[in-house]
Structures are given as C-alpha cells and as structure tokens.
Design a protein around this motif. Structure first.
Motif, PDB file in Angstrom:
ATOM      1  N   LEU A  11       2.339   7.689  16.492  1.00  0.00           N
ATOM      2  CA  LEU A  11       2.276   9.009  15.702  1.00  0.00           C
ATOM      3  C   LEU A  11       3.195   8.668  14.292  1.00  0.00           C
ATOM      4  CD1 LEU A  11       3.496  11.776  18.153  1.00  0.00           C
ATOM      5  CD2 LEU A  11       1.268  11.085  17.396  1.00  0.00           C
ATOM      6  N   THR A  14       3.142   9.985   6.630  1.00  0.00           N
ATOM      7  CA  THR A  14       1.968   9.563   5.707  1.00  0.00           C
ATOM      8  C   THR A  14       0.635  10.051   5.747  1.00  0.00           C
ATOM      9  OG1 THR A  14       1.289   7.869   7.303  1.00  0.00           O
ATOM     10  CG2 THR A  14       3.014   7.193   5.721  1.00  0.00           C
ATOM     11  N   GLY A  15       0.522  10.936   6.846  1.00  0.00           N
ATOM     12  CA  GLY A  15      -1.035  11.543   6.889  1.00  0.00           C
ATOM     13  C   GLY A  15      -2.014   9.979   7.206  1.00  0.00           C
ATOM     14  N   TYR A  16      -1.604   8.897   7.685  1.00  0.00           N
ATOM     15  CA  TYR A  16      -2.128   7.900   8.082  1.00  0.00           C
ATOM     16  C   TYR A  16      -3.022   6.979   7.023  1.00  0.00           C
ATOM     17  CZ  TYR A  16      -0.816   9.744  12.613  1.00  0.00           C
ATOM     18  OH  TYR A  16      -0.048  10.355  13.676  1.00  0.00           O
ATOM     19  N   GLN A  17      -3.276   7.731   5.919  1.00  0.00           N
ATOM     20  CA  GLN A  17      -4.278   7.071   5.111  1.00  0.00           C
ATOM     21  C   GLN A  17      -3.658   5.730   4.180  1.00  0.00           C
ATOM     22  OE1 GLN A  17      -6.384   9.832   3.042  1.00  0.00           O
ATOM     23  NE2 GLN A  17      -6.703   8.605   1.352  1.00  0.00           N
ATOM     24  N   LYS A  18      -2.744   5.678   4.062  1.00  0.00           N
ATOM     25  CA  LYS A  18      -2.066   4.448   3.548  1.00  0.00           C
ATOM     26  C   LYS A  18      -1.912   3.361   4.566  1.00  0.00           C
ATOM     27  CE  LYS A  18      -0.503   6.534  -0.861  1.00  0.00           C
ATOM     28  NZ  LYS A  18      -1.734   6.383  -1.568  1.00  0.00           N
ATOM     29  N   GLU A  49     -12.912   1.466   9.695  1.00  0.00           N
ATOM     30  CA  GLU A  49     -11.920   2.535   9.208  1.00  0.00           C
ATOM     31  C   GLU A  49     -11.803   3.322  10.786  1.00  0.00           C
ATOM     32  OE1 GLU A  49     -12.154   5.125   5.824  1.00  0.00           O
ATOM     33  OE2 GLU A  49     -10.873   6.676   7.177  1.00  0.00           O
ATOM     34  N   ARG A  77      -8.528   3.785  13.095  1.00  0.00           N
ATOM     35  CA  ARG A  77      -8.067   5.125  13.448  1.00  0.00           C
ATOM     36  C   ARG A  77      -7.817   5.229  14.878  1.00  0.00           C
ATOM     37  NH1 ARG A  77      -7.219   8.796   9.188  1.00  0.00           N
ATOM     38  NH2 ARG A  77      -7.892   8.272   7.101  1.00  0.00           N
ATOM     39  N   GLN A  78      -8.956   4.866  15.681  1.00  0.00           N
ATOM     40  CA  GLN A  78      -8.805   4.997  17.179  1.00  0.00           C
ATOM     41  C   GLN A  78      -7.891   4.087  17.664  1.00  0.00           C
ATOM     42  OE1 GLN A  78     -10.003   7.147  19.192  1.00  0.00           O
ATOM     43  NE2 GLN A  78     -11.395   7.868  17.608  1.00  0.00           N
ATOM     44  N   ALA A  90       0.852  -1.032  -0.019  1.00  0.00           N
ATOM     45  CA  ALA A  90      -0.010  -0.099   0.019  1.00  0.00           C
ATOM     46  C   ALA A  90       0.986   1.183   0.058  1.00  0.00           C
ATOM     47  CB  ALA A  90      -0.940   0.034   0.985  1.00  0.00           C
ATOM     48  N   ILE A 139      -4.715   2.934  16.452  1.00  0.00           N
ATOM     49  CA  ILE A 139      -3.524   3.308  16.199  1.00  0.00           C
ATOM     50  C   ILE A 139      -3.226   5.011  16.709  1.00  0.00           C
ATOM     51  CG2 ILE A 139      -3.129   1.608  14.426  1.00  0.00           C
ATOM     52  CD1 ILE A 139      -3.235   4.193  12.288  1.00  0.00           C
ATOM     53  N   ARG A 140      -4.282   5.456  17.486  1.00  0.00           N
ATOM     54  CA  ARG A 140      -3.905   6.880  17.818  1.00  0.00           C
ATOM     55  C   ARG A 140      -2.588   7.121  18.736  1.00  0.00           C
ATOM     56  NH1 ARG A 140      -8.739   9.064  20.220  1.00  0.00           N
ATOM     57  NH2 ARG A 140      -7.624  11.009  20.375  1.00  0.00           N
TER      58      ARG A 140
END
Lengths: 778, 160
Positions: free
Chosen positions: B132, B136-140, B121, B125-126, B93, B128-129
């Motif tokens: 940091l 990547t901006g986390y999206q991938k 989703e 996101r929660q 990814a 892996i908060r």
C-alpha cells in the motif's frame, strides 16, 4: 518579474535518497537508553461514568514501572478553536476507544498485559450515535460544560443545552423570496461516511521528562507547535518547558495535527523516571485516532430563466464524534463552500458540528470540502438535467470569476476556475461519443485556506556559505522542505543545492501553525521568502562595504555579488558570508513573518466579511467510468484533475500531490467506509477497510493550471488538498451519465448502485428485479 | 534460542524466540530499520523483504521460518552513494513522498524485475498490489518501475 531559475523546476527532493535507501528516520525508529514502552487501556463503552479505577493489580506485574489514569493529569483540555478534550477520560468516557488508563513497562507485551489487569467499574450512560440522535430534543448531552470551554468565539459558536458545538451562518439577500421567483427549484439530501486517514506510519511518540522539569517529545506530527501547546495544556506546564522534535513523518493527511499519545507518554515518563515510547497499532489508528467527518447535507437551489443560479440554501451537519479536535474548523471552513464556487444570488448557509459518542472526527485533507462538494456538485448535475442544460455549460455560466463576490461578500481575484473546467472538459473528451455503459462527468473544485494562519522562518548563512532554512515545517511527505529550499534559493540568488531545510525542533524553530490546509508553500513560503530577502540585503551590505560600492549598485546572481556593469568588481557568496563573520556586519541571519492582518472574522449573523481567509483554490475534476449493471461495479477508466496551483514550485511534486489526492478520493468515492454499530467500529482492519491498491487506481492525468497568486512570493499556491475534493461527485455524476441512476450517499459501492438500479424500476433496459435487497444497516 | 539467518549476504546469529515475527528480528535484533511496521497483519506491505528472492511480509513470517534462509532487506541492495537502478528510478521519478512504504515497494519491484524483466503496466500494478502507498496514487511508482526495467535492459545496472 525576472525569469525564475529555481522555482518552477522539477528538482530532486532532498529527502528522497535517505527514503529510497531505508535510512529515513521516523519516530517509530527512535530508541533511547532505558526506554520503556507505553500502552493504553481504552473504554469499552461509548458513554459511561468511570465509578472506580484500581491500577493496583497492574503495578504488581513484574516489568511495570508506572500506571496513570485520568485523574493523574491536571485539569487541562486541548483542541483547535475549542478546548474540549482531556488527554485521558476523566470521570466520563465518551467513545469506545477513549483512553482511561496507561501503563509504562519494559516492553509492549508486559504493558499490554498490565493494562488488562487494571480494574475499572463503569456506569453506562445513554449515548447518541448519529447526527439525528444527537440533535433530538431529549438527547443526552456529551458535554454539559460546553459553554464553559475555552474557545475562539470568532470561529466557534456552540449552542446552549445541545450537542451542537459550532453553528456558522451565512445570509445574503432573501433566499426564500429568491427561490419562490426561480423557474426551477431542486431539493436534495446527501450523506457521506467516516474515512480513516491510513497514514502508513501510525501515530507515535517518544517522551523524556528531565528531572529539572523540561520535557522533550519526539512526535510523528504535522504540527509541532500545536503538539507543544496541547502537551503543555494537558500537563499544566509552561509551553517553553516542552520541546517537540519531528523526525521524518510517514504520512499525515490531517490525522496528525493534534496530540494522541504525547501527553500520556510524557506523564508516564515523569512517573517512571525513564523515557517512554508509544506507538498506535493499526487497530488503534482506526478506533482512537481521528476520522473524516460523516455528514448530512440538505440543499435547495433555484435557477432563473437564463440558467443562472438565483437562490441557494444549504444545511450542513458534521458528526464530529466525542470531541471537536478540528470539527469546529471543518464546519466553519465549509460554510464558505456551502454553495460551491458559484455566483448564487441570494443565499442562506448553515453549518453545524455535532457531538456523538463515536471516535472523534478531525482534520482530513480538504477539511470538510470533499463532503460538501459531493453534495453541491451532485446537485448541480441534477439541476442541469432538470433544466436540460449541459452540466459543463451550467457550471461555466455560474462559475466564479475575477471580480465576483463569494457568499461571504469577498471580492475575488486570480480565480482560475473557468480555465480549469475548460481544460478538464477538453481532456476527458466532453461532448464526444462514448461507449455503451460508459459515463463521463466534469465537476468544479474549490477549497478555502485556513483563517489567520501565522508563520515565521529564519534563514541563516553559515561561515562556509551554506544556507540553512530554519522553520517549524514537518516533512510529512509532501516535498515541502524542497519547495521551501527552492523559494529560498530563488529569493537569495543561490542554487537549490546550496540550501538545506532543517527538521523542526520547537527549541530552535520560530513559530509555525503546521503542515495543514496547504499552508506550508503559501504561508510559510512567504515567511521563508521574507527571511531570504533580509539575508540577501545583509549580504549585499557586506559586499558593498568590501567592494566600496553602494548597495543599490550591486547585484546577486548565481552565487556571485558584483557591481552592476563592472563584473570584475565581485565577491563570491561564500566570501561574503565569511567576511560577515570576521569583519563586516556580523553573521547573516534573515527573519521572515507571514501574518494575515486583513482577515476579518465572519459577521456572527450574516457571515459577511471582506476577507474571510487568505485565499481560495480552484480546480476541476473529470472522469470517465464504465459501470457493470449486473454487478454494480464501477471501473474508473480515465481521470483528469486540473488545479490552479499558482506558480508551480516543483511541477513533479505538484503532479504527485494531485495524483495522491485523487487516489485517496477514489477510495473515498468507491470503497472506504468506517462502519459503526452502537458506536463501535466494526471494520477496524485493513482487511475489512480496504484502501486503493495499485490495480484499483487508473492513470491520473494531473494538470497544473498556473494562475499566479497576486500576493504570494512568485505567485505560488498550495495544491495538496484540492485533488481529493471533486473525485466522488465526478464519479457519482459519471455513473448517472452511464446508467441514469441518482446517488446521494457515499461510498458508491456495488450494493448502493444495485439498490439504486432496482429503485429506478423495471422499465429500465438491463435492470433485474430478482436482485435480493442488500443488507441495510439501518 | 539462537537463530542463524543469512541477512544481506552476511551470516547473523540472533538470540530470539523463533516464534517472533521476522520483522522484529530485523528491527530489534539486527537494527535494520528499513523494513517498517505498518499493520502487523500482512495487509500494508511496509515490512516487505525478500526471503530467498521472494517477497514476503516480514510481520507475518516467523523468525524460525527464516532460519538458514537468505533474507534481503533494503539495506542490502546497495551501498554508499551507488544505488540500485530501482532506487535511482524512484528518486528521479518522484515516486517517493512520505517514504514509509518505499523500502518494501523497492524490494517488491526488484523481485518483479527478476521474474519479468519487461513488465507491462498492468503486470507492475498487479505485482505491487500487496504494497500500500497512501501518498503517491501509485502512478509515479509504476512509472519508476517501468523506467528501472528499461534502464536494466540497457545494462544500466548489474544488480538484477
């Protein structure tokens, strides 16, 4: 142009396997036999004379091998275009956190304890902490020797007897007259805050001084050749005696351009006769690495009856802290952007970099453009509202297009701005109904590249046909090594898998300015391209001799050299490489260079130049936000970021760069702010200085608008920086769209939004008057 | 004092002060460098490892607290060329840029998928908060974890 087979494909990066398995090797992971650990004693004063310094008690502590202070260094200063920074305070400390002494010991704790035992006597001096204080008539001078520092006068023009280390002027036409003629003039004042890079790997180095005078430095840097020069200048040694090697780098974003600890570790290593490793703590990253420049920006802009920008005046001040680092370049670059990407008629732009007694500000993704575009794009929306013009329409009407001239008088080609704006507006649903409490905005993005940026590369084909690209490019996470491999493979006619890019080592790699300003893909990419073409010619000559054909009659595709039209007369790439070693021509070794000879320095009075920098990048940023008027919380619902990246080298990496930059921009827009109290950083931890976590970042739609660059290999451009530039103004304008409040200062915290709501008055529905006034640090 | 840790399935004796951070034991005592020091204060998550299957930040877990317990680091989730499906998904990814946060992020993802094999989703996101990522901006990263969940659901790996 023949169809591309490697460039443009979403290939898997070569460094990801080792990074996914935890076997990537960063500077912090390195260890040498007999290695010592170094720690720094830092100034507790923002401005002070060092009267007396006694390292004696530290040296008595068991396990301490060496102590160095400022006067142990020869008088050597480093910097980008002005050399104003010593490796350690010498006589005067100019910010809280500046190194005044350092210790090498058997472990970090002993070194730390020894630092505390060093006796220092200071005489505090008057200090300045803000741009206004630094500019005041009676302000104490941070650098009384400012005019005596070595500098590049084409970029850096200090003002005598002041704290202004650079002033850049741009003048076209008669701006006062133009503003008098305008049917509408909007004035505004904007401010931005200090932002910390927060690379997850802190600054780190390992230095080994050999007894014969050679020095090897492993450094977590973006710019090995800049580090080499800084170290050599700091220590008064010849550049070639310093060898800089760069392992994997855990993020840079501009924070790892110049030296931090390297000269100190080197001198400690010389004194102790052992290798010395030094690593910043996170706290030191906050108080003693660089930050994004705080800024103060004043704009006046006029519109004519047709809605055209007819006059534009900008005064832009950057707070560069105690030393320039790259402050002179930040202020120089943003002079080019003082009016954004618009045709503005008559124009006057002044940018200033100003010293204050704070941690130095330096390069940070965007090089000042995020600050200036916060002001410019907020201002465009204010103009649009006053004139009653749709903000997107106002931008499209005034946007730079092919054939237009910039504020410096440069004629542009390959401008993808209009396409980006239209794409972003369409994608965010511009003009469509939106839910209550929601707001949308679309803003323009522009970024200049660095001027006079030199790159060189070597492509060698080994005996077994494997191709190696040797450059000074550090892989700081951007995927640059894979992009360079793709460019090389495409130019050479081999597969991506056949090409390796070596990690930089200044002992072997040819010169490169570094992984800054989106230049690795564009500048170094061109050098790699030229080198690959030279290697290709050499291979064709080998094949021509072997196949008894003319070079012009040969082709090289998919790793096969053959006579055009006679495919059975062929030679594999590998055979040709081997033959070059044993029979024909000699080993294959291509070299390539990139130099921008057409760049002309800005005219000192008018700032005019037919070509100010290698190229400009354009894009557009669109967001939709939901704002809660009770709490002041901004929820970013949608982000669309469209950028002209030229021919995308690797679409997956282009997306990744844009998404990462946008996330950093969200932090800048909404939450990140280094706070200072009399020069002291008051929130130097990740608890008090939050950066975006996964739930803070909405899905980001990254759109690559591919307008090929006319002069780069395959039309490529860099795309690491632009994504951060438009985020803050897009959010600010969207908040206005939702609540009707005007914001001029970043970040857009709930406190600021509530305060703005309160100021907007009781007449607004939903606003409350009983909200207590937020604490005001002023 | 000698500590007995079970690290990546192997019993390890380490001579170390039990009040030292687990991160130091792993990096300096055992030479396992995949867990990384980013902030020393448990905010960045670069040092995440699994302790009895739970994600912990090794910089703020005392070595003594891990005594006798099972520690899994990035080095312990795959061997040779074969990768854990989460690692493969991260690579495919493009969820890795500088890679400094990656080992911690991968381990956090593995622990999520053990708790919740089909996360939304929002759950990803929660979860892996505490890790940091500045690149990547986390999206991938989020997409990679969702893809790994799907692959594991298809029987694309026997690790979870």
């Amino acid at each position: 142009m023949p169809e591309l087979t490697v460039v443009g494909r979403p290939v898997v990066r070569k460094d990801l396997f080792r990074k996914a398995t935890g076997s990537g090797q960063y500077t912090v992971d390195l260890e040498l036999p007999r290695q010592l650990h170094g720690k720094v004693l830092r100034s507790p004063f923002a401005h002070a004379r060092i009267l007396h310094l006694d390292p004696g008690p530290a040296l008595k502590l068991p396990g301490v091998l060496a102590v160095v202070t400022g006067i142990d260094f020869p008088v050597g200063y480093w910097g980008s275009h002005i050399k104003d920074q010593p490796p350690m305070a010498r006589g005067v400390a100019r910010y809280i956190g500046e190194p005044v002494a350092a210790v090498a010991a058997v472990d970090e704790e002993v070194a730390e304890e020894a630092c505390q035992r060093i006796q220092v006597e200071y005489e505090p001096l008057p200090a300045v902490y803000t741009i206004e204080e630094a500019l005041a008539a009676e302000a104490p001078l941070l650098h009384p020797d400012l005019l005596r520092y070595e500098r590049n006068p084409q970029v850096c023009r200090p003002q005598a007897n002041s704290n202004v280390l650079n002033h850049t002027r741009i003048r076209r036409g008669e701006v006062e007259a133009a503003l008098r003629r305008a049917v509408l003039v909007e004035e505004g004042e904007y401010r931005t805050q200090a932002q910390e890079h927060v690379s997850l790997e802190p600054s780190a180095c390992l230095a080994r001084w050999e007894r014969d005078g050679h020095l090897t430095v492993w450094s977590s840097t973006q710019c090995p050749f800049i580090v080499r020069e800084d170290v050599a200048r700091s220590l008064g040694v010849l550049t070639h005696r310093v060898r800089v090697i760069v392992p994997d780098v855990g993020g840079g974003f501009g924070g790892k351009v110049h030296v931090r600890l390297e000269p100190i570790a080197a001198l400690l290593s010389q004194r102790a006769g052992r290798p010395v490793k030094m690593v910043h703590t996170r706290y030191e990253e906050f108080i003693a690495s660089t930050v994004r420049h705080p800024s103060w920006i004043r704009l006046r802009a006029g519109l004519d009856a047709e809605g055209r920008l007819s006059g534009w005046q900008a005064e832009i001040y950057f707070d560069t802290g105690a030393y320039s680092d790259s402050g002179e370049m930040v202020s120089w670059q943003t002079a080019l952007g003082g009016a954004g990407p618009y045709r503005v008629g008559d124009v006057a732009i002044d940018t200033y970099a100003v010293y204050t007694n704070k941690v130095p500000a330096g390069a940070f993704r965007g090089m000042g453009w995020p600050q200036v575009m916060w002001a410019v794009e907020s201002h465009l929306d204010r103009l649009a509202r006053r004139a009653g013009i749709d903000p997107v329409e106002l931008r499209l009407k005034n946007a730079l297009r092919d054939g237009d001239e910039t504020v410096t008088g440069e004629r542009l080609e390959g401008v993808g701005l209009v396409e980006c704006l239209q794409t972003a507006a369409e994608a965010i649903g511009w003009g469509k109904p939106r839910p209550a409490g929601h707001g949308r905005a679309v803003v323009s993005v522009m970024k200049s590249s660095a001027p006079n940026s030199t790159a060189s590369a070597v492509v060698k084909v080994n005996e077994d046909g494997a191709v190696q690209v040797v450059t000074g490019a550090a892989e700081i996470g951007t995927g640059s090594h894979s992009a360079l491999a793709q460019i090389c493979a495409e130019a050479l006619g081999v597969s991506y898998e056949a090409v390796e890019v070596t990690a930089p080592d200044t002992a072997y790699a040819p010169f490169d300015r570094g992984a800054v300003s989106d230049r690795t893909t564009f500048h170094l990419g061109d050098a790699v391209y030229q080198a690959a073409l030279m290697a290709r010619r050499q291979l064709l000559e080998v094949a021509a001799a072997r196949l008894e054909a003319a070079v012009e009659d040969l082709e090289l595709e998919d790793g096969i050299l053959s006579v055009r039209g006679v495919p059975e007369r062929r030679l594999s790439f590998r055979e040709a490489a081997r033959l070059s070693y044993v029979r024909h021509g000699g080993p294959i070794l291509g070299q390539g260079r990139h130099l921008e000879e057409e760049i002309v320095p800005l005219h000192p009075e008018t700032g005019q130049s037919p070509r100010a920098c290698s190229h400009y990048k354009f894009g557009a940023q669109a967001v939709e936000v939901a704002v809660d008027p009770e709490t002041g919380m901004v929820q970013v619902e949608q982000v669309v970021s469209g950028h002209d990246c030229g021919q995308a080298v690797n679409p997956l990496q282009v997306e990744g760069q844009i998404q990462g930059a946008v996330a950093q921009g969200l932090g800048y827009a909404l939450m990140e702010e280094m706070r200072f109290e009399a020069g002291q950083v008051t929130n130097p931890t990740l608890m008090d200085y939050p950066v975006p976590t996964a739930p803070d970042v909405p899905p980001i739609r990254a759109i690559a608008v591919e307008v090929p660059h006319p002069h780069s290999p395959f039309g490529v451009k860099g795309v690491g920086e632009p994504g951060i530039i438009g985020v803050a103004p897009a959010i600010g304008n969207a908040v206005h769209d939702a609540l009707g409040i005007c914001l001029s200062e970043l970040p857009l915290t709930p406190e600021r939004i509530l305060r703005a709501l309160e100021q907007a008055g009781d007449s607004r529905p939903g606003s409350r008057t009983e909200i207590p006034a937020p604490w005001d640090p002023e | 004092m000698a500590l007995n840790l079970k690290v990546n399935g192997r019993s390890e004796w380490v001579e170390m002060d039990p009040s030292r951070p687990l991160l130091e034991v792993l990096r300096e005592g055992l030479g396992l460098l995949g867990a990384r020091r980013g902030c020393e204060t448990s905010y960045c998550g670069a040092c995440s490892v699994l302790l009895d299957g739970q994600v912990v930040h090794a910089c703020t877990v005392l070595a003594g607290m891990a005594d006798g317990r099972e520690v899994t680091t990035i080095e312990g989730i795959s061997s040779g060329e074969a990768l854990h499906p989460v690692q493969s998904a991260f690579i495919q990814a493009g969820a890795i840029q500088c890679g400094y946060c990656t080992p911690g992020m991968v381990l956090a993802a593995i622990s999520l998928l053990q708790h919740e094999p089909n996360p939304t989703e929002e759950q990803i996101r929660q979860w892996i908060r505490g890790n940091l990522c500045r690149c990547t901006g986390y999206q991938k990263v989020v997409a990679a974890i969702a893809e790994a969940a799907a692959a594991l659901g298809r029987g694309g790996g026997n690790h979870a």
